[in-house]
Design a protein around this motif. Structure first.
Motif, PDB file in Angstrom:
ATOM      1  N   UNK A   1      52.908  11.680 -21.902  1.00 24.31           N
ATOM      2  CA  UNK A   1      52.598  12.783 -21.036  1.00 24.31           C
ATOM      3  C   UNK A   1      51.750  13.847 -21.505  1.00 24.31           C
ATOM      4  N   UNK A   2      51.512  13.836 -22.812  1.00 25.75           N
ATOM      5  CA  UNK A   2      50.382  14.745 -23.487  1.00 25.75           C
ATOM      6  C   UNK A   2      48.921  14.172 -23.362  1.00 25.75           C
ATOM      7  N   UNK A   3      48.162  14.862 -22.794  1.00 18.16           N
ATOM      8  CA  UNK A   3      46.716  14.646 -22.648  1.00 18.16           C
ATOM      9  C   UNK A   3      46.010  13.542 -23.495  1.00 18.16           C
ATOM     10  N   UNK A   4      45.947  14.166 -24.873  1.00 17.51           N
ATOM     11  CA  UNK A   4      45.229  13.269 -25.768  1.00 17.51           C
ATOM     12  C   UNK A   4      45.526  11.989 -26.059  1.00 17.51           C
ATOM     13  N   UNK A   5      46.882  11.542 -26.426  1.00 16.42           N
ATOM     14  CA  UNK A   5      47.279  10.064 -26.296  1.00 16.42           C
ATOM     15  C   UNK A   5      46.935   9.295 -25.198  1.00 16.42           C
ATOM     16  N   UNK A   6      47.101   9.706 -24.033  1.00 14.78           N
ATOM     17  CA  UNK A   6      46.783   9.256 -22.827  1.00 14.78           C
ATOM     18  C   UNK A   6      45.362   9.104 -22.425  1.00 14.78           C
ATOM     19  N   UNK A   7      44.682  10.133 -22.583  1.00 13.25           N
ATOM     20  CA  UNK A   7      43.069   9.886 -22.763  1.00 13.25           C
ATOM     21  C   UNK A   7      42.532   8.751 -23.491  1.00 13.25           C
ATOM     22  N   UNK A   8      43.092   8.849 -24.860  1.00 12.58           N
ATOM     23  CA  UNK A   8      42.543   7.740 -25.745  1.00 12.58           C
ATOM     24  C   UNK A   8      42.969   6.556 -25.336  1.00 12.58           C
ATOM     25  N   UNK A   9      44.305   6.309 -24.804  1.00 14.87           N
ATOM     26  CA  UNK A   9      44.807   4.896 -24.529  1.00 14.87           C
ATOM     27  C   UNK A   9      43.830   4.542 -23.160  1.00 14.87           C
ATOM     28  N   UNK A  10      43.646   5.494 -22.231  1.00 20.08           N
ATOM     29  CA  UNK A  10      42.695   5.053 -21.042  1.00 20.08           C
ATOM     30  C   UNK A  10      41.383   4.624 -21.406  1.00 20.08           C
ATOM     31  N   UNK A  11      40.638   5.471 -22.259  1.00 22.72           N
ATOM     32  CA  UNK A  11      39.273   5.140 -22.549  1.00 22.72           C
ATOM     33  C   UNK A  11      39.335   3.869 -23.389  1.00 22.72           C
ATOM     34  N   UNK A  12      40.315   3.780 -24.176  1.00 23.11           N
ATOM     35  CA  UNK A  12      40.211   2.478 -25.029  1.00 23.11           C
ATOM     36  C   UNK A  12      40.423   1.288 -24.265  1.00 23.11           C
ATOM     37  N   UNK A  13      41.349   1.243 -23.383  1.00 27.47           N
ATOM     38  CA  UNK A  13      41.652   0.115 -22.237  1.00 27.47           C
ATOM     39  C   UNK A  13      40.508  -0.140 -21.347  1.00 27.47           C
ATOM     40  N   UNK A  14      39.874   0.799 -21.074  1.00 26.28           N
ATOM     41  CA  UNK A  14      38.592   0.756 -19.812  1.00 26.28           C
ATOM     42  C   UNK A  14      37.509   0.283 -20.997  1.00 26.28           C
ATOM     43  N   UNK A  15      37.092   1.105 -22.015  1.00 24.01           N
ATOM     44  CA  UNK A  15      35.788   0.543 -22.522  1.00 24.01           C
ATOM     45  C   UNK A  15      35.821  -0.829 -23.159  1.00 24.01           C
ATOM     46  N   UNK A  16      37.070  -1.301 -23.709  1.00 28.42           N
ATOM     47  CA  UNK A  16      37.401  -2.591 -24.343  1.00 28.42           C
ATOM     48  C   UNK A  16      37.244  -3.818 -23.206  1.00 28.42           C
ATOM     49  N   UNK A  17      37.855  -3.469 -22.268  1.00 35.20           N
ATOM     50  CA  UNK A  17      37.897  -4.384 -21.109  1.00 35.20           C
ATOM     51  C   UNK A  17      36.368  -4.667 -20.481  1.00 35.20           C
ATOM     52  N   UNK A  18      35.522  -3.309 -20.387  1.00 30.82           N
ATOM     53  CA  UNK A  18      34.221  -3.747 -19.920  1.00 30.82           C
ATOM     54  C   UNK A  18      33.292  -4.422 -20.976  1.00 30.82           C
ATOM     55  N   UNK A  19      33.596  -3.966 -22.293  1.00 26.60           N
ATOM     56  CA  UNK A  19      33.041  -4.753 -23.249  1.00 26.60           C
ATOM     57  C   UNK A  19      33.239  -6.187 -23.130  1.00 26.60           C
ATOM     58  N   UNK A  20      34.450  -6.572 -22.793  1.00 30.12           N
ATOM     59  CA  UNK A  20      34.680  -8.034 -22.981  1.00 30.12           C
ATOM     60  C   UNK A  20      34.119  -8.719 -21.762  1.00 30.12           C
TER      61      UNK A  20
END
Length: 129
Positions: free
Chosen positions: A66-85
């Motif tokens: 619910x805190x912004x930093x871990x949620x944003x890091x997880x969302x960015x990592x998820x999105x960028x890694x799948x687009x890279x794949x």
């Protein structure tokens, strides 16, 4: 009769100035470099934000994401890694397949990548909210 197409009048330099047969090779390569650099930053951040909450109760995980930093890091990592794949798999498919197999494979990989991004972001939003 000799071929009188416009390409016969081009010099070797003029033929080589394009972006290749697909007209997007340089852009694709640059996108892969950018996502690689982003992942060099995001993956360690994700590991260090995900690690402390690993094995915690559902309520703790929910409060943590619910805190912004871990949620944003997880969302960015998820999105960028799948687009890279998706981009890497597309390059491999373009290099090693031809015809309808190529087209269907690229469509399948693209659908899988975007579906995984959507599912992951949905799960993250459901967890955080």
């Amino acid at each position: 009769m000799p071929d009188m197409s416009s390409s016969t009048y081009l010099s070797n330099r003029k033929r080589a100035e394009g972006l290749g047969a697909a007209k997007s090779g340089t852009e694709h390569y640059w996108g892969m470099i950018q996502s690689s650099v982003a992942l060099l930053i995001l993956v360690p951040l994700f590991v260090f934000t995900f690690g402390p909450i690993l094995g915690a109760s559902f309520e703790e995980v929910q409060a943590y994401y619910s805190r912004p930093f871990p949620a944003i890091v997880a969302a960015l990592t998820l999105t960028v890694s799948w687009l890279h794949f998706k981009n890497g798999a597309q390059t491999a498919i373009e290099d090693y397949t031809r015809g309808m197999t190529r087209k269907l494979s690229i469509i399948a990989v693209t659908c899988i990548a975007y579906a995984a991004i959507a599912a992951g972001l949905f799960a993250l939003v459901a967890l955080a909210l």
